[in-house]
Design a protein around this motif. Structure first.
Motif, PDB file in Angstrom:
ATOM      1  N   PRO A  68       0.492  -8.263 -16.002  1.00 25.81           N
ATOM      2  CA  PRO A  68       0.346  -8.023 -17.474  1.00 25.81           C
ATOM      3  C   PRO A  68      -0.331  -6.382 -16.913  1.00 25.81           C
ATOM      4  CG  PRO A  68      -0.400  -9.963 -17.317  1.00 25.81           C
ATOM      5  CD  PRO A  68       0.506  -9.539 -16.556  1.00 25.81           C
ATOM      6  N   LEU A  69      -1.345  -6.411 -16.043  1.00 27.20           N
ATOM      7  CA  LEU A  69      -1.632  -4.720 -15.859  1.00 27.20           C
ATOM      8  C   LEU A  69      -0.754  -4.232 -15.935  1.00 27.20           C
ATOM      9  CD1 LEU A  69      -3.736  -3.397 -14.592  1.00 27.20           C
ATOM     10  CD2 LEU A  69      -3.237  -3.847 -12.471  1.00 27.20           C
ATOM     11  N   TRP A  70       0.686  -4.526 -15.239  1.00 23.98           N
ATOM     12  CA  TRP A  70       1.694  -2.818 -15.157  1.00 23.98           C
ATOM     13  C   TRP A  70       1.999  -2.682 -16.338  1.00 23.98           C
ATOM     14  CZ3 TRP A  70       6.681  -2.657 -16.618  1.00 23.98           C
ATOM     15  CH2 TRP A  70       7.135  -1.295 -16.399  1.00 23.98           C
ATOM     16  N   VAL A  71       2.447  -3.943 -17.262  1.00 24.28           N
ATOM     17  CA  VAL A  71       2.823  -3.490 -19.032  1.00 24.28           C
ATOM     18  C   VAL A  71       1.711  -2.874 -19.490  1.00 24.28           C
ATOM     19  CG1 VAL A  71       2.789  -4.604 -20.357  1.00 24.28           C
ATOM     20  CG2 VAL A  71       4.548  -5.882 -18.375  1.00 24.28           C
ATOM     21  N   ILE A  72       0.685  -2.749 -18.565  1.00 26.25           N
ATOM     22  CA  ILE A  72      -1.120  -2.221 -19.454  1.00 26.25           C
ATOM     23  C   ILE A  72      -0.821  -0.340 -18.870  1.00 26.25           C
ATOM     24  CG2 ILE A  72      -3.441  -2.003 -19.847  1.00 26.25           C
ATOM     25  CD1 ILE A  72      -3.471  -4.934 -19.593  1.00 26.25           C
ATOM     26  N   LEU A  73      -0.374  -0.132 -17.944  1.00 26.51           N
ATOM     27  CA  LEU A  73      -0.595   0.794 -17.866  1.00 26.51           C
ATOM     28  C   LEU A  73       0.448   1.900 -17.648  1.00 26.51           C
ATOM     29  CD1 LEU A  73      -1.482   0.218 -13.306  1.00 26.51           C
ATOM     30  CD2 LEU A  73      -2.403   1.354 -14.987  1.00 26.51           C
ATOM     31  N   PHE A  74       2.171   1.021 -17.662  1.00 24.66           N
ATOM     32  CA  PHE A  74       2.966   1.653 -18.487  1.00 24.66           C
ATOM     33  C   PHE A  74       2.420   2.207 -20.242  1.00 24.66           C
ATOM     34  CE2 PHE A  74       7.531   1.045 -20.317  1.00 24.66           C
ATOM     35  CZ  PHE A  74       8.337   2.647 -19.486  1.00 24.66           C
ATOM     36  N   GLY A  75       2.548   0.772 -20.716  1.00 26.31           N
ATOM     37  CA  GLY A  75       1.538   0.713 -21.902  1.00 26.31           C
ATOM     38  C   GLY A  75       1.052   2.662 -22.360  1.00 26.31           C
ATOM     39  N   GLY A  76       0.221   2.006 -21.512  1.00 21.98           N
ATOM     40  CA  GLY A  76      -0.952   3.121 -21.940  1.00 21.98           C
ATOM     41  C   GLY A  76       0.405   4.679 -21.794  1.00 21.98           C
ATOM     42  N   TRP A  77       0.619   4.846 -20.561  1.00 18.77           N
ATOM     43  CA  TRP A  77       0.897   6.280 -20.385  1.00 18.77           C
ATOM     44  C   TRP A  77       2.006   5.958 -21.365  1.00 18.77           C
ATOM     45  CZ3 TRP A  77       6.987   7.884 -19.872  1.00 18.77           C
ATOM     46  CH2 TRP A  77       6.805   8.922 -19.065  1.00 18.77           C
TER      47      TRP A  77
ATOM     48  N   ALA B  84       1.226  -1.150  -0.181  1.00 17.01           N
ATOM     49  CA  ALA B  84       0.499  -0.163  -0.057  1.00 17.01           C
ATOM     50  C   ALA B  84       0.797   1.310  -0.066  1.00 17.01           C
ATOM     51  CB  ALA B  84      -0.595  -0.198   1.318  1.00 17.01           C
ATOM     52  N   ILE B  85       2.304   1.338   1.168  1.00 17.73           N
ATOM     53  CA  ILE B  85       2.870   2.643   1.001  1.00 17.73           C
ATOM     54  C   ILE B  85       3.220   2.530  -0.532  1.00 17.73           C
ATOM     55  CG2 ILE B  85       4.436   3.443   1.859  1.00 17.73           C
ATOM     56  CD1 ILE B  85       4.311   1.990   4.196  1.00 17.73           C
ATOM     57  N   MET B  86       4.081   1.736  -1.246  1.00 19.03           N
ATOM     58  CA  MET B  86       4.806   1.886  -2.903  1.00 19.03           C
ATOM     59  C   MET B  86       3.980   1.966  -4.069  1.00 19.03           C
ATOM     60  SD  MET B  86       7.969   0.757  -2.302  1.00 19.03           S
ATOM     61  CE  MET B  86       7.651   1.760  -0.978  1.00 19.03           C
TER      62      MET B  86
ATOM     63  N   LEU C 111       5.617   1.391  -8.331  1.00 18.60           N
ATOM     64  CA  LEU C 111       4.581   0.417  -8.574  1.00 18.60           C
ATOM     65  C   LEU C 111       4.667  -0.947  -8.857  1.00 18.60           C
ATOM     66  CD1 LEU C 111       1.215   0.871  -9.282  1.00 18.60           C
ATOM     67  CD2 LEU C 111       1.329   1.154 -11.525  1.00 18.60           C
ATOM     68  N   GLY C 112       5.110  -1.414  -9.656  1.00 17.96           N
ATOM     69  CA  GLY C 112       6.692  -2.626  -9.527  1.00 17.96           C
ATOM     70  C   GLY C 112       5.837  -3.583  -9.142  1.00 17.96           C
ATOM     71  N   THR C 113       7.022  -2.763  -7.379  1.00 20.76           N
ATOM     72  CA  THR C 113       7.283  -3.194  -6.392  1.00 20.76           C
ATOM     73  C   THR C 113       6.057  -3.384  -5.118  1.00 20.76           C
ATOM     74  OG1 THR C 113       9.438  -2.068  -6.633  1.00 20.76           O
ATOM     75  CG2 THR C 113       8.815  -2.298  -4.558  1.00 20.76           C
ATOM     76  N   ALA C 114       5.104  -2.409  -5.885  1.00 21.02           N
ATOM     77  CA  ALA C 114       3.749  -2.389  -4.990  1.00 21.02           C
ATOM     78  C   ALA C 114       2.814  -4.392  -5.353  1.00 21.02           C
ATOM     79  CB  ALA C 114       2.686  -1.514  -5.170  1.00 21.02           C
ATOM     80  N   PHE C 115       3.272  -4.115  -6.857  1.00 20.98           N
ATOM     81  CA  PHE C 115       2.772  -5.268  -7.806  1.00 20.98           C
ATOM     82  C   PHE C 115       2.878  -6.396  -7.012  1.00 20.98           C
ATOM     83  CE2 PHE C 115       0.671  -3.002 -11.157  1.00 20.98           C
ATOM     84  CZ  PHE C 115      -0.757  -2.725 -10.740  1.00 20.98           C
ATOM     85  N   TYR C 116       4.394  -6.672  -6.905  1.00 22.61           N
ATOM     86  CA  TYR C 116       5.566  -7.897  -6.567  1.00 22.61           C
ATOM     87  C   TYR C 116       5.117  -7.995  -4.925  1.00 22.61           C
ATOM     88  CZ  TYR C 116       9.647 -10.119  -4.418  1.00 22.61           C
ATOM     89  OH  TYR C 116      10.142 -11.354  -4.552  1.00 22.61           O
ATOM     90  N   LEU C 117       4.943  -6.427  -3.735  1.00 17.80           N
ATOM     91  CA  LEU C 117       4.218  -7.544  -2.403  1.00 17.80           C
ATOM     92  C   LEU C 117       3.312  -7.915  -2.750  1.00 17.80           C
ATOM     93  CD1 LEU C 117       5.888  -3.699  -1.255  1.00 17.80           C
ATOM     94  CD2 LEU C 117       7.078  -6.393  -0.668  1.00 17.80           C
ATOM     95  N   LEU C 118       1.914  -7.637  -3.032  1.00 22.87           N
ATOM     96  CA  LEU C 118       0.876  -8.047  -3.611  1.00 22.87           C
ATOM     97  C   LEU C 118       0.861  -9.371  -4.120  1.00 22.87           C
ATOM     98  CD1 LEU C 118      -1.722  -5.154  -5.105  1.00 22.87           C
ATOM     99  CD2 LEU C 118      -1.493  -6.209  -2.840  1.00 22.87           C
TER     100      LEU C 118
END
Length: 610
Positions: free
Chosen positions: A449-458, A314-316, A428-435
């Motif tokens: 894949p969600l991280w890739v989609i967010l990065f690709g969207g940006w 959550a913090i990350m 954000l990648g660290t947060a997903f890894y911890l999740l």
């Protein structure tokens, strides 16, 4: 801003989508895909097995919804075992009888066969007549309910019966259609969870070894060598696999501290920031010394607490979203030029957070230092940990002593936004890894894949003003990356035997000295362990070595707290992960312990010598 709105929309969509993904979140019993029912039956003395008392047999049936299943109490290679605990009104633990379960491919890895409980499975509890206060019986059922798309850990607690329950009119268990199967189950399994727990408790194994070490030159023999090697180990921690989120925090801190325009103010702010950053690092290392010294836990054991991991995630995530400009954080805000009200507090807590993120990692020298230090007194433990912290802080101590180095930091400009957003995506990648650690590795099938989609969207939005050729290259690259990520996170359908065996302390104790055994201590929260598993301890390597050298490979998973595994690790003279141990035939008490990192060639040469 359009980009911030896009990211916010994507994240909101992700939150709506996640409940239908392989998350392992706790839910209320009312929403579980399962109901339970309990029926009482009378049993006469000796009916269950010779010498068993007469009493009441409770039949707890699992009414599991379509397409769902639970892992049995002995699931096989993977899965959380189903556990039922039952206590009488006077606190006496009651005997539980488990069915074996049905063999089926695991939903998330079809190459693995597990024993599963399906709809209609019944567990049994024997309440003896000779207890003074039998009812109400308190039942606690802990299990993992799985579906092809997700898993839900659940705990159901309830009481059955009232005080003074009349059992004289209960139907006899021996006349039920399931009685013959129950008797067969008792004879074949002859093992209940209550008995298993008692057996394990009675078999608290006094592990005693006189280990030798694969790299004896890296072992610590006294306080002076512990101090020197602790300084070096702390310095090396800066470049271990946890480096990406840590470097993100450090880079943000350095650039933010050097953003002052006036040279004198720039140097003063730069030095002050680094002073309080180092104080934060040392404070957290002192805290670690107190916690690990008092509890005897291993380095990184804080991450065995799922709630701590979720809190860190959550913090990350909050830090990442703040860098996207969605909100401002009160204590740690990494946005460049944010004009913090209390820069000292900002630097102090950033230093503490950086250290916490580094603790799952181990590296050269650290294993030997921790193995020696954590069996010493509190003063020595604190001294050694402070030295590790000083080693990790060495680059910042240099900047404190030479604040003029701040002139080499780049000035703010339009480019700083890209650095800021890059750090945001790292966090954000660290947060997903911890999740993924907290919710289970299968959740990474969605989060990666969600991280890739967010990065690709940006990137898609930011490249709208670029040349058409550049747009095409960036967008095709992101689509390829997304396809590779989905392929990488999707389990294969090829059925392959797992060369690893799971840790069973009683069985291991009986096998030591009789066979050649390789033990690997690992955890999902240990990035160094995962790096070893991806490069050295691959499934193909382990299978080849197992066949060629006749070695049993046993994995000791310390993702969650396991006192028996921790005692074994401590007996091997280690308090950090990764750690491995090799036992020879007739060499029960003299294993070879391998700390931290090693190569495939080094390990194979050791196996050849067995």
């Amino acid at each position: 801003m359009p980009i911030n709105k896009l990211l916010f929309t994507l994240l909101l969509s992700a939150l709506l989508f996640l409940p239908a993904t392989p998350a392992k979140a706790l839910v209320q019993p009312s929403s579980l895909p399962m109901e339970t029912s309990v029926e009482p039956f009378a049993v006469s003395p000796g009916a269950v097995r010779p010498g068993s008392p007469g009493g009441t047999l409770l039949a707890l049936t699992l009414h599991i919804h379509k397409d769902w299943y639970a892992y049995s109490n002995v699931p096989g290679e993977t899965g959380k075992p189903t556990r039922l605990t039952a206590t009488a009104a006077d606190g006496t633990g009651l005997t539980v009888f488990y069915p074996r379960g049905k063999d089926k491919p695991d939903s998330y890895d079809p190459t693995i066969t597990v024993a599963a409980y399906l709809d209609g499975t019944t567990l049994f509890v024997l309440v003896p007549d000779d207890l003074e206060n039998r009812f109400p019986v308190n039942l606690s059922l802990d299990l993992l309910l799985c579906h092809p798309t997700k898993c839900v850990p659940a705990r159901v607690e309830f009481a059955f019966g009232k005080a003074g329950l009349d059992t004289a009119t209960l139907p006899p268990a021996a006349s039920q259609v399931w009685w013959a199967g129950f008797r067969s189950m008792v004879r074949s399994a002859s093992q209940t969870q209550a008995e298993a727990d008692a057996e394990v408790d009675a078999a608290v194994i006094a592990w005693r070894f006189s280990p030798t070490y694969f790299q004896p030159g890296l072992e610590v023999g006294g306080l002076l060598s512990a101090v020197l090697m602790g300084l070096l180990a702390g310095l090396i921690l800066n470049v271990m696999p946890c480096v990406l989120p840590v470097v993100s925090l450090k880079l943000s801190a350095l650039l933010g501290a050097g953003a002052e325009g006036d040279p004198h103010a720039r140097i003063r702010a730069f030095r002050e920031h680094n002073v309080f950053f180092v104080i934060g690092v040392l404070t957290f290392f002192l805290f670690l010394a107190l916690v690990l010294g008092a509890t005897g836990s291993a380095w990184g054991a804080l991450f065995q607490n799922r709630w701590l991991v979720l809190g860190m995630a959550a913090i990350m995530g909050a830090l990442a979203l703040s860098l996207f400009g969605l909100f401002h954080l009160p204590v740690i805000d990494l946005k460049f030029g944010a004009g913090h009200k209390n820069p000292r507090k900002q630097a102090f807590f950033t230093g503490m957070l950086t250290t916490l993120l580094a603790t799952p990692c181990s590296g050269p020298f650290l294993g030997g230092v921790l193995g020696w230090a954590l069996i010493q007194g509190p003063v020595i433990i604190a001294t050694v940990f402070i030295c590790i912290g000083l080693g990790m802080s060495a680059p910042y101590l240099l900047l404190i002593l030479s604040p003029g180095l701040s002139r080499f930091l780049p000035r703010s400009g339009p480019w700083i936004e890209y650095v800021e957003k890059g750090i945001a995506f790292f966090l954000l990648g660290t947060a997903f890894y911890l999740l993924g650690i907290a919710l289970g590795g299968q959740s990474l099938r969605v989060l990666a894949p969600l991280w890739v989609i967010l990065f690709g969207g940006w990137l898609w939005v930011r490249s709208r003003t670029a040349r058409q050729g550049t747009q095409l290259i960036l967008r095709v690259s992101m689509l390829v990356l997304l396809a590779v990520t989905v392929y990488w996170t999707t389990p294969g359908t090829e059925v392959r035997a797992d060369p690893w065996e799971h840790f069973n302390p009683v069985e291991l104790d009986q096998s030591l000295g009789q066979e050649k055994i390789f033990l690997e201590f690992t955890a999902d929260w240990c990035p160094t362990c995962k790096a070893l598993e991806a490069t050295v301890m691959t499934r193909s390597n382990v299978a080849e070595w197992k066949e060629r050298y006749g070695v049993r490979f046993i994995k000791v998973d310390m993702t969650e707290r396991d006192p028996e595994a921790e005692a074994l690790l401590a007996a091997l003279g280690s308090r950090s992960l990764p750690t491995a141990a090799v036992f020879r035939v007739n060499g029960r008490e003299t294993p070879v312990v391998i700390r931290d990192l090693y190569t495939a060639d080094q390990l194979e040469n050791l196996l050849k010598s067995l």
